[in-house]
Design an enzyme around this catalytic site. Structure first.
Site, short mmCIF file in Angstrom:
data_model
loop_
_atom_site.label_atom_id
_atom_site.label_comp_id
_atom_site.label_asym_id
_atom_site.label_seq_id
_atom_site.Cartn_x
_atom_site.Cartn_y
_atom_site.Cartn_z
N SER A 98 -10.06 -0.65 6.88
CA SER A 98 -9.38 -0.52 5.60
C SER A 98 -8.72 -1.79 5.06
CB SER A 98 -8.33 0.59 5.65
OG SER A 98 -8.96 1.83 5.61
N LYS A 124 0.86 -1.19 0.00
CA LYS A 124 0.00 0.00 0.00
C LYS A 124 0.89 1.24 0.00
CE LYS A 124 -3.94 1.89 2.64
NZ LYS A 124 -4.78 1.68 3.85
N SER A 156 -9.64 1.51 2.75
CA SER A 156 -8.75 2.29 1.92
C SER A 156 -7.66 1.45 1.27
CB SER A 156 -8.11 3.43 2.72
OG SER A 156 -7.26 2.93 3.73
#
Ligand code: NAG
Ligand code: NAG
Length: 513
Positions: free
Chosen positions: A203, A98, A179
């Site tokens: 997330s 990420k 996310s």
């Protein structure tokens, strides 16, 4: 859908000349193929880079690929040929991170924002240090909801200025959730062997569920947050998103443990790390004798009786019983409506305060950065309104955060109350009912886990009538990863729900032709 797309026609190597199928390969499968000389790390990296080239213009799961990935793969291949000692658990395995997880290399670390483009980090993130030690190949940076969805609540999920709009590979116009959207999309679409995401409040669990992959949200502090663009040190945690429970557990094993740069949290949580690691809990019989609390009110009862979701979950409960689990049904968490409400549970007050402090700390440690504070980021956005879509989605959470003044007595009381809610809530329920874990649908439980720092694992559970995947979540008290892994693995092996996105396979078949 495919007819509306114009994709480059490209031959994708799926099977090596030695007969190993790279498609959807697992870590165990890859290690075996390495050992038998059927596969090289270079072939693996080339396969993922090809898939990213073909599919990323559509899926927007990857922001940057690592220009050094092939060289790292070659190094891994040569180390394997000459190794005198056992190699690390992720040796030669390509991993996507990420875009909040810092790497001190040619990759940028930006939370998807143009404001951080070109910034230079002082170190690898703590988890990246461990990944490199275990021999992983850093494949690139995954897209995300920009700033982990902490700029504006009206920002589109899975969108960032740098990454564009991430798409769900099962149903392209369905929300992939965030996310850690890019990590989940990439795992689902086989753009990397494994990925890392992060969770402050949902997330990992949410995008894992929506993209039919496995997400582990570790106990806060089990994995280091050093070198990770933060929201809240009290809630942030880094964890794997992968196609199988086994892969996710291998990645977890590689990243857990003490980090002097995140000393308090990781020292405290390192007592939870079992000797011999987490792999020993990948047991097919893992449901046997476990007491599972089924939360109905506000959780499973959201799905109307007779709906596809309700029928699927009921079938799963039958399977769990068949595999020896004891289901304690119809349980409730005390004060659940308070805990599940972002305002009532205290997050609305505390997170912006923690964000400003911890982001300013992160930015101040950068060796170079176009922005040095949250105030600078706000200015940057105002100067780049078009690319950052400021007129449309604004930056209201940033503005609220900028107005905070650190943790004072009100904030301390609110944090203490979060602790009480957790004690009277999940802790009390688990103890009174002697539970090993609670079971909830989708991402419905994430606020309980967020304010308590608790772990959870999302496993694919089914597909809606519209084809959008959904998940089931096993969650429990701090340090309960061994139990949750047993449950998640046994459930996955018994139900075998995950199927690769069929749309993607048709695209790549076209490309193969
Ligand atoms: C990082 O960002 C810079 C722009 O500042 C760009 O030139 C470079 O290519 C990016 N790195 C990668 C690996 O994409
Ligand atoms: C921390 C908190 O708000 N706890 C409340 C949970 O619910 C009980 C019963 O409604 C209240 O007495 C507690 O104050």
């Amino acid at each position: 859908m495919a007819s509306s797309l114009s994709l480059p026609v490209l031959f994708l190597l799926c099977i090596t000349s030695h007969g190993f199928e790279i498609k959807e390969a697992t870590i165990d499968g890859i290690h075996q193929a390495f050992k038998e000389g059927q596969l090289t790390s270079r072939q693996l990296v080339e396969y993922y880079l090809d898939r990213i080239r073909v599919l990323n213009p559509l899926l927007h799961a990857v922001i940057e690929v690592n220009p050094d990935a092939l060289e790292q793969a070659d190094r891994a291949d040569s180390e394997r040929r000459t190794a005198q000692r056992p190699l690390g658990g992720l040796h030669g395995i390509p991993i996507l991170l990420k875009d909040i997880i810092a790497t001190k290399d040619r990759l940028n670390t930006t939370a998807g924002s143009l404001a951080l483009l070109g910034s230079l980090v002082p170190h690898d993130a703590g988890v990246v240090h461990r990944l490199r030690q275990k021999g992983a190949v850093i494949l690139g940076k995954a897209s995300l909801s920009e700033w982990c969805n902490f700029r504006s609540f009206t920002a589109p999920s899975a969108w960032s200025a740098r990454g564009g709009q991430g798409r769900n590979p099962y149903v392209l116009n369905a929300n992939p959730c965030g996310s850690s959207s890019g990590s989940a999309i990439a795992a689902a679409a086989d753009l990397a062997a494994v990925t890392l995401g992060s969770e402050t409040d949902g997330s990992i669990i949410c995008p894992a569920a929506k993209n039919s992959v496995v997400g582990i949200k570790p106990t806060v502090g089990l994995t280091s947050r050093s070198g990770v663009i933060p929201i809240s040190p009290r809630q942030d945690t880094i964890g794997p998103i992968c196609r199988t429970v086994s892969d996710a557990v291998h990645v977890l094993d590689a990243i857990v443990g003490y980090d002097p740069r995140d000393a308090d949290a990781t020292r405290d949580a390192s007592r939870y790390v079992p000797s011999g690691g987490y792999g020993q809990f990948l047991r097919v019989g893992g449901l046997e004798g476990k007491r599972l609390g089924i939360l109905r009110k506000g959780f499973f009862d959201k799905y109307p009786e007779g709906s596809l979701h309700a029928l699927t979950f009921n079938q799963h409960f039958i399977t769990m019983r068949e595999k020896g689990a004891i289901l304690v049904d119809d349980l409730e968490i005390a004060n659940a409506s308070t805990i599940l409400d972002y305002k009532d549970n205290g997050e609305e007050l505390i997170l912006p305060t923690e964000f400003k402090q911890s982001l300013n700390d992160y930015l101040s440690e950068l060796l170079y950065s176009p922005v040095r504070s949250l105030a600078d980021v706000i200015d940057f956005n105002n100067k780049h309104k078009t690319e950052e879509r400021v007129d449309e989605i604004g930056q209201p959470i940033f503005l609220v955060a900028e107005n905070t003044n650190g943790i004072g007595s009100v904030e301390q009381e609110t944090i203490a109350r979060m602790g009480e809610l957790s004690m009277q809530g999940l802790e009390k329920l688990m103890e009174e009912e002697k539970l090993d874990a609670i079971v909830t649908p989708g991402a419905s439980v994430v606020r309980v886990l967020a304010i308590g720092g608790y772990p959870g694992i999302s496993v694919p559970a089914g597909y809606g009538g519209d084809g959008v995947p959904f998940g089931i979540c096993f969650a429990g008290l701090k340090g309960s990863e061994p139990t949750l892994i047993e449950l998640a693995y046994a459930f996955e092996q018994a139900t075998n729900v995950r199927v690769p996105p069929t749309f993607i396979s048709s695209v790549t078949t076209m490309a193969d032709a």
